[in-house]
Motif scaffolding. Structure first.
Motif, mmCIF file in Angstrom:
data_model
loop_
_atom_site.group_PDB
_atom_site.id
_atom_site.type_symbol
_atom_site.label_atom_id
_atom_site.label_comp_id
_atom_site.label_asym_id
_atom_site.label_seq_id
_atom_site.Cartn_x
_atom_site.Cartn_y
_atom_site.Cartn_z
ATOM 1 N N SER A 140 70.664 3.211 -15.858
ATOM 2 C CA SER A 140 71.909 3.968 -15.923
ATOM 3 C C SER A 140 71.628 5.398 -16.382
ATOM 4 C CB SER A 140 72.882 3.286 -16.890
ATOM 5 O OG SER A 140 74.054 4.058 -17.039
ATOM 6 N N LEU A 141 72.098 6.362 -15.602
ATOM 7 C CA LEU A 141 71.972 7.769 -15.965
ATOM 8 C C LEU A 141 73.354 8.343 -16.242
ATOM 9 C CD1 LEU A 141 69.433 9.093 -13.273
ATOM 10 C CD2 LEU A 141 68.935 8.266 -15.575
ATOM 11 N N THR A 142 73.424 9.259 -17.197
ATOM 12 C CA THR A 142 74.698 9.917 -17.468
ATOM 13 C C THR A 142 75.004 10.885 -16.325
ATOM 14 O OG1 THR A 142 73.719 11.784 -18.642
ATOM 15 C CG2 THR A 142 74.209 9.806 -19.940
ATOM 16 N N ALA A 143 76.245 11.343 -16.274
ATOM 17 C CA ALA A 143 76.651 12.285 -15.224
ATOM 18 C C ALA A 143 75.804 13.556 -15.287
ATOM 19 C CB ALA A 143 78.131 12.620 -15.370
ATOM 20 N N ARG A 144 75.539 14.050 -16.501
ATOM 21 C CA ARG A 144 74.748 15.271 -16.647
ATOM 22 C C ARG A 144 73.296 15.043 -16.233
ATOM 23 N NH1 ARG A 144 76.001 20.041 -16.016
ATOM 24 N NH2 ARG A 144 77.413 20.336 -17.785
ATOM 25 N N GLU A 145 72.750 13.877 -16.565
ATOM 26 C CA GLU A 145 71.379 13.565 -16.156
ATOM 27 C C GLU A 145 71.273 13.505 -14.637
ATOM 28 O OE1 GLU A 145 70.196 10.972 -20.161
ATOM 29 O OE2 GLU A 145 70.843 9.965 -18.322
ATOM 30 N N ARG A 146 72.301 12.979 -13.991
ATOM 31 C CA ARG A 146 72.316 12.953 -12.522
ATOM 32 C C ARG A 146 72.376 14.373 -11.958
ATOM 33 N NH1 ARG A 146 74.014 7.990 -9.921
ATOM 34 N NH2 ARG A 146 74.320 6.327 -11.443
ATOM 35 N N ASP A 147 73.177 15.228 -12.591
ATOM 36 C CA ASP A 147 73.282 16.622 -12.140
ATOM 37 C C ASP A 147 71.921 17.311 -12.207
ATOM 38 O OD1 ASP A 147 75.993 16.344 -11.735
ATOM 39 O OD2 ASP A 147 76.558 17.197 -13.680
ATOM 40 N N VAL A 148 71.236 17.103 -13.325
ATOM 41 C CA VAL A 148 69.922 17.717 -13.509
ATOM 42 C C VAL A 148 68.935 17.178 -12.482
ATOM 43 C CG1 VAL A 148 67.934 17.886 -15.059
ATOM 44 C CG2 VAL A 148 70.251 18.220 -15.954
ATOM 45 N N LEU A 149 68.944 15.871 -12.285
ATOM 46 C CA LEU A 149 68.004 15.258 -11.348
ATOM 47 C C LEU A 149 68.308 15.681 -9.911
ATOM 48 C CD1 LEU A 149 65.576 13.448 -11.337
ATOM 49 C CD2 LEU A 149 67.079 11.462 -11.163
ATOM 50 N N ARG A 150 69.583 15.842 -9.604
ATOM 51 C CA ARG A 150 69.972 16.303 -8.268
ATOM 52 C C ARG A 150 69.451 17.723 -8.023
ATOM 53 N NH1 ARG A 150 74.892 15.340 -8.943
ATOM 54 N NH2 ARG A 150 74.787 13.149 -8.328
ATOM 55 N N ALA A 151 69.512 18.531 -9.066
ATOM 56 C CA ALA A 151 69.002 19.902 -8.956
ATOM 57 C C ALA A 151 67.487 19.904 -8.790
ATOM 58 C CB ALA A 151 69.403 20.702 -10.196
ATOM 59 N N VAL A 208 75.017 25.903 -16.071
ATOM 60 C CA VAL A 208 75.477 26.698 -17.217
ATOM 61 C C VAL A 208 75.083 26.026 -18.539
ATOM 62 C CG1 VAL A 208 77.403 28.066 -18.123
ATOM 63 C CG2 VAL A 208 77.482 27.258 -15.764
ATOM 64 N N ILE A 209 73.821 25.691 -18.640
ATOM 65 C CA ILE A 209 73.270 25.132 -19.878
ATOM 66 C C ILE A 209 71.930 25.804 -20.143
ATOM 67 C CG2 ILE A 209 74.408 22.878 -19.708
ATOM 68 C CD1 ILE A 209 71.871 21.740 -18.483
ATOM 69 N N GLY A 210 71.438 25.711 -21.365
ATOM 70 C CA GLY A 210 70.174 26.334 -21.710
ATOM 71 C C GLY A 210 68.990 25.610 -21.096
ATOM 72 N N GLU A 211 67.886 26.326 -20.940
ATOM 73 C CA GLU A 211 66.688 25.729 -20.352
ATOM 74 C C GLU A 211 66.149 24.603 -21.231
ATOM 75 O OE1 GLU A 211 62.342 27.172 -18.563
ATOM 76 O OE2 GLU A 211 63.865 28.651 -19.124
ATOM 77 N N ALA A 212 66.273 24.759 -22.551
ATOM 78 C CA ALA A 212 65.816 23.713 -23.466
ATOM 79 C C ALA A 212 66.630 22.432 -23.271
ATOM 80 C CB ALA A 212 65.938 24.190 -24.914
ATOM 81 N N THR A 213 67.929 22.603 -22.993
ATOM 82 C CA THR A 213 68.790 21.444 -22.753
ATOM 83 C C THR A 213 68.391 20.745 -21.461
ATOM 84 O OG1 THR A 213 70.615 22.546 -23.893
ATOM 85 C CG2 THR A 213 71.184 20.683 -22.483
ATOM 86 N N VAL A 214 68.016 21.534 -20.459
ATOM 87 C CA VAL A 214 67.542 20.962 -19.193
ATOM 88 C C VAL A 214 66.314 20.096 -19.451
ATOM 89 C CG1 VAL A 214 66.539 21.459 -16.931
ATOM 90 C CG2 VAL A 214 68.436 22.852 -17.787
ATOM 91 N N LYS A 215 65.383 20.620 -20.249
ATOM 92 C CA LYS A 215 64.160 19.873 -20.558
ATOM 93 C C LYS A 215 64.479 18.565 -21.286
ATOM 94 C CE LYS A 215 61.114 23.918 -20.856
ATOM 95 N NZ LYS A 215 60.274 24.756 -21.757
ATOM 96 N N THR A 216 65.452 18.626 -22.197
ATOM 97 C CA THR A 216 65.845 17.418 -22.937
ATOM 98 C C THR A 216 66.390 16.360 -21.989
ATOM 99 O OG1 THR A 216 66.351 18.679 -24.932
ATOM 100 C CG2 THR A 216 67.366 16.504 -24.733
ATOM 101 N N HIS A 217 67.253 16.781 -21.068
ATOM 102 C CA HIS A 217 67.810 15.841 -20.089
ATOM 103 C C HIS A 217 66.702 15.247 -19.221
ATOM 104 C CE1 HIS A 217 71.986 16.301 -20.999
ATOM 105 N NE2 HIS A 217 72.030 17.599 -20.711
ATOM 106 N N LEU A 218 65.748 16.069 -18.827
ATOM 107 C CA LEU A 218 64.658 15.580 -17.983
ATOM 108 C C LEU A 218 63.795 14.564 -18.722
ATOM 109 C CD1 LEU A 218 63.441 18.725 -15.998
ATOM 110 C CD2 LEU A 218 64.414 16.612 -15.071
ATOM 111 N N LEU A 219 63.531 14.821 -19.997
ATOM 112 C CA LEU A 219 62.736 13.874 -20.782
ATOM 113 C C LEU A 219 63.443 12.521 -20.874
ATOM 114 C CD1 LEU A 219 61.418 16.147 -23.689
ATOM 115 C CD2 LEU A 219 60.087 15.127 -21.828
ATOM 116 N N ARG A 220 64.758 12.549 -21.029
ATOM 117 C CA ARG A 220 65.523 11.300 -21.090
ATOM 118 C C ARG A 220 65.490 10.577 -19.747
ATOM 119 N NH1 ARG A 220 70.677 13.877 -24.370
ATOM 120 N NH2 ARG A 220 69.727 13.828 -26.451
ATOM 121 N N VAL A 221 65.585 11.353 -18.670
ATOM 122 C CA VAL A 221 65.513 10.768 -17.330
ATOM 123 C C VAL A 221 64.146 10.131 -17.106
ATOM 124 C CG1 VAL A 221 65.455 11.299 -14.862
ATOM 125 C CG2 VAL A 221 67.250 12.284 -16.303
ATOM 126 N N PHE A 222 63.081 10.837 -17.491
ATOM 127 C CA PHE A 222 61.724 10.305 -17.335
ATOM 128 C C PHE A 222 61.580 8.976 -18.084
ATOM 129 C CE2 PHE A 222 59.439 14.672 -16.666
ATOM 130 C CZ PHE A 222 60.133 14.831 -15.477
#
Length: 215
Positions: free
Chosen positions: A151-162, A177-191
């Protein structure tokens, strides 16, 4: 020479079907190590009976009026009587089994159980051992072996789609419209959720599990 005295396991039977209740009691009547000390026809009466008699084992049906077997189990295990709850029912769905075990039942048997199996189960339950009907055990093992859904959150899906669109972390940040550090955090959770270590593999696994729509 006299026989060595033994403790008879005190049991109450709780079932809203009088015929079934009588049948269970009849099955156990000739068991020298088991004594039926009471019976009740719904969960509320069963809890009151356990509180009054403090039996070693309470044999409960699952679906009963007033208070069902799961709710009754929850109340019984909370009592200071140390009574073990053994479910005896016709229902063997994953949900029913899980609810009963989570409520505190030490065993789950089906009503096609033989007299010998029932008596052995009561003795095991009195010792605090877990007792499961073979069919129930098979269902639990099958469920444990079943792959857990991802299960991925809506934001994690947005990041992965990008990521699938070929965007860099900075570009993803600008798009969402989020910080690059936040993007990295979402990606780590997705991984972690997908059990992967790179962006390409994350997209591939997400597509395989239907977490991303194929373009």
């Amino acid at each position: 020479m006299t026989d060595t005295p033994y403790h008879r396991i005190r049991v109450v039977v709780v079932d809203d079907h009088a015929v079934m209740r009588a049948g269970v009691i009849a099955l156990l009547t000739d068991e020298p190590t088991i004594e039926i000390v009471g019976e009740a026809n719904d969960g509320r009466e069963g809890v009151d009976l356990v509180q009054r008699l403090a039996p070693d084992v309470a044999l409960l049906d699952l679906r009963m009026p007033v208070l069902d077997g799961v709710a009754a189990t929850t109340e019984i295990v909370a009592l200071p009587t140390a009574t073990r709850v053994l479910i005896l029912t016709t229902y063997d769905t994953d949900v029913e089994i899980e609810r009963a075990v989570e409520a505190g039942a030490v065993g789950y048997l089906l009503k096609d159980t033989t007299r010998e199996q029932l008596a052995d189960a009561i003795r095991s339950a009195a010792r605090g051992e877990t007792v499961l009907a073979p069919k129930v055990a098979e269902r639990l093992v099958a469920r444990m072996r079943r792959p857990k859904p991802i299960s991925l959150t809506a934001r994690e899906r947005d990041v992965l789609r990008a990521v699938a669109d070929g965007l860099s972390n900075a570009e993803i940040g600008r798009r969402l419209v989020i910080g690059e550090a936040t993007v990295k955090t979402h990606l780590l959770r997705v991984f972690a959720k997908l059990d992967v270590s790179d962006r390409t593999r994350a997209v591939v696994v997400a597509l395989e599990h239907g977490l991303l729509a194929r373009s």
